[in-house]
Design an enzyme around this catalytic site. Structure first.
Site, PDB file in Angstrom:
ATOM      1  N   SER A 200      43.098  52.848  36.080  1.00 16.85           N
ATOM      2  CA  SER A 200      43.612  53.397  37.148  1.00 16.85           C
ATOM      3  C   SER A 200      44.169  54.694  37.037  1.00 16.85           C
ATOM      4  CB  SER A 200      44.716  52.433  37.452  1.00 16.85           C
ATOM      5  OG  SER A 200      45.771  52.711  36.168  1.00 16.85           O
ATOM      6  N   HIS A 234      42.060  46.475  39.223  1.00 17.32           N
ATOM      7  CA  HIS A 234      41.713  47.685  40.079  1.00 17.32           C
ATOM      8  C   HIS A 234      39.995  47.389  40.478  1.00 17.32           C
ATOM      9  CE1 HIS A 234      45.030  50.070  40.534  1.00 17.32           C
ATOM     10  NE2 HIS A 234      45.226  49.786  39.315  1.00 17.32           N
ATOM     11  N   LYS A 263      46.416  43.591  44.801  1.00 18.02           N
ATOM     12  CA  LYS A 263      45.845  44.881  45.072  1.00 18.02           C
ATOM     13  C   LYS A 263      44.619  44.720  46.466  1.00 18.02           C
ATOM     14  CE  LYS A 263      46.516  46.604  40.571  1.00 18.02           C
ATOM     15  NZ  LYS A 263      48.136  47.031  40.654  1.00 18.02           N
TER      16      LYS A 263
HETATM   17  C1  LIG Z   1      44.743  47.115  35.027  1.00 17.18           C
HETATM   18  C2  LIG Z   1      46.178  46.320  35.434  1.00 17.18           C
HETATM   19  N1  LIG Z   1      46.232  45.294  34.811  1.00 17.18           N
HETATM   20  C3  LIG Z   1      47.528  44.592  35.366  1.00 17.18           C
HETATM   21  C4  LIG Z   1      48.245  45.109  36.395  1.00 17.18           C
HETATM   22  C5  LIG Z   1      49.621  44.104  36.822  1.00 17.18           C
HETATM   23  O1  LIG Z   1      49.036  43.813  38.106  1.00 17.18           O
HETATM   24  P1  LIG Z   1      50.216  42.775  38.965  1.00 17.18           P
HETATM   25  O2  LIG Z   1      50.824  43.835  39.766  1.00 17.18           O
HETATM   26  O3  LIG Z   1      49.542  41.666  39.463  1.00 17.18           O
HETATM   27  O4  LIG Z   1      51.312  42.321  38.002  1.00 17.18           O
HETATM   28  C6  LIG Z   1      47.682  46.306  37.033  1.00 17.18           C
HETATM   29  C7  LIG Z   1      48.586  46.904  37.912  1.00 17.18           C
HETATM   30  O5  LIG Z   1      49.223  47.974  38.121  1.00 17.18           O
HETATM   31  C8  LIG Z   1      46.760  47.177  36.467  1.00 17.18           C
HETATM   32  O6  LIG Z   1      46.354  48.209  36.993  1.00 17.18           O
END
Ligand SMILES: Cc1ncc(COP(=O)(O)O)c(C=O)c1O
Length: 418
Positions: A200, A234, A263
């Site tokens: 990200s 993402h 997301k």
């Molecule tokens: C790669 C990745 N994994 C997991 C998450 C966590 O997602 P959630 O908001 O559903 O807990 C994110 C969120 O920023 C992320 O970018």
């Protein structure tokens, strides 16, 4: 007295964070959305275009999702009432899981309260090796990409492995992974490889085809093989021709795929898809699934409606529009003289600024002009690689992008960035 001392330590730590200008608790509060076709947030009475959200397809404002959420909550109540195995499983949860499994071409899926909770439990359950009460006993080597998300890092930490049983491969480097596997093939019964699909910070993605080749090559060199876990939070509902994310872009599949509903899908919660045996095992062992509430029935219904939209021609048009928006923004910013911190085809576009103060000023002045972006500074990125992370959505119109580029360029010139 001792607690006073404890609280003083907490205060000092907060002061240290504030001093380093990396505080996260002064976020903007969105009071409303103005409801036009590309909804703008209302913050402190000001209308703000959001260029830093993960709502890649603009689905959180879609009428079908809102209606589904409303209908389910009206009928079933606003909360799940219990964890899944007590009385918190609703038909809408199972329906969503079946749709997710079909979407990703897998046997089954499991929904969690968040992807963070999904990663913690999936990773811990699949790698805990030495615990005497473990369902899985065995000698496991875990290999992670060096820039994996915090939820993956914490999932590995929970398992409390010896340091020689948790190794790191170089970011996006299948050769580095291969070298680690070749030097460890005698020492472990099984291997679990874990990576983000899309990273990200820069919008880069892991080439799963290259990784898959390495995994398959070494699978029979370990008694119990090599398992590939990919967290594509993402990637799903964000890119790939039909929104299947990094697997679709790179043409190869994970053994276990984790995603978020919060997301691109425009709802909330996390999920994992895999072979039936893996999901059956996880339903019996994943602590954040067994001992923690799932998403509410309304949220599950919204997520389910989201999958229907994405699978429809309307959804396919949204995915295409998002891809076009990415190209438009890149072309326009490049024409103005901006450089990017990475070459990304994802809706995350990191504009390279290279200077911490200028990055912060740019973000602040963009907000004053009515745009939200995120500045990412050293030490999160290396010195001289400070960036503005811009995130596009299918809900951005051509006019939104043009207005964004104009404001960004004006400020960029003023700050001598271009
Ligand atoms: C790669 C990745 N994994 C997991 C998450 C966590 O997602 P959630 O908001 O559903 O807990 C994110 C969120 O920023 C992320 O970018």
């Amino acid at each position: 007295m001792s607690k006073t001392q404890f609280f003083t330590s907490l205060k000092n730590e907060v002061a240290r964070i504030d001093e380093a200008a990396i505080s996260k608790r002064f976020e903007h509060l969105i009071e409303d959305f103005n409801g036009d076709p590309s909804p703008k947030a209302i913050i402190e009475g000001q209308t703000i275009s959001i260029f830093n959200s993960n709502d890649y397809l603009g689905l959180r404002h879609h009428q079908a999702l809102k209606q589904a959420e409303h209908d389910a909550s009206s009928k079933l109540g606003t909360g799940p009432g219990a964890v899944r195995f007590i009385s918190g499983s609703f038909a809408v949860h199972r329906q969503l899981e079946k749709k997710l499994a079909a979407f990703h071409g897998r046997d089954d899926a499991m929904v969690f309260s968040s992807a963070f909770a999904t990663n913690l439990a999936v990773i811990f359950s699949l790698i805990k090796g030495q615990n005497k009460d473990s369902l899985v006993s065995g000698n496991t080597l875990v290999i992670s990409d060096e820039l994996n998300h915090r939820s993956i890092i914490d999932g590995v930490r929970l398992a409390n492995l010896e340091s020689d049983a948790k190794l790191i491969f170089k970011h996006l480097d299948a050769n580095s992974l291969s070298e680690i596997l070749s030097t460890n093939s005698e020492k472990f019964d099984r291997v679990v490889i874990i990576t983000d699909g899309v990273f990200s910070m820069l919008g880069e993605y892991q080439d799963l085809k290259a990784l898959r080749m390495v995994v398959d090559k070494y699978d029979d060199k370990f008694k119990e093989g090599v398992l590939l876990i990919v967290d594509d939070c993402h990637g799903v509902a964000a890119f790939g021709k039909t929104g299947r994310g990094t697997e679709e872009i790179s043409g190869a599949k994970a053994d276990v795929l984790v995603g978020t509903l919060g997301k691109g899908f425009g709802a909330d919660g996390g999920y994992v898809v895999a072979d039936q045996v893996v999901i059956d095992y996880l339903r019996e062992s994943a602590a954040t699934y067994i001992y923690s509430n799932s998403i509410s029935p309304g949220t599950a219904a919204a997520a389910s409606a989201s999958l229907d939209v994405i699978n429809s021609s309307e959804g396919q048009k949204m995915i295409q529009k998002l891809a076009n928006n990415v190209v438009d923004l890149k072309n326009q910013l490049t024409a103005k003289g901006f450089k990017f911190a990475a070459s990304s085809v994802h809706p995350i576009q990191a504009v390279l600024i290279g200077d911490t103060a200028k990055t912060r000023d740019l973000t602040k002045e963009m907000y004053e002009k009515g745009f939200l972006v995120t500045n990412i500074n050293y030490p999160v990125v290396p010195k001289g690689r400070d960036e503005i992370r811009v995130q596009l959505s299918a809900s951005h119109t051509k006019e939104d992008i043009a207005a964004f580029v104009q404001a960004f360029s004006e400020i960029g010139k003023k700050l001598a960035i271009i």
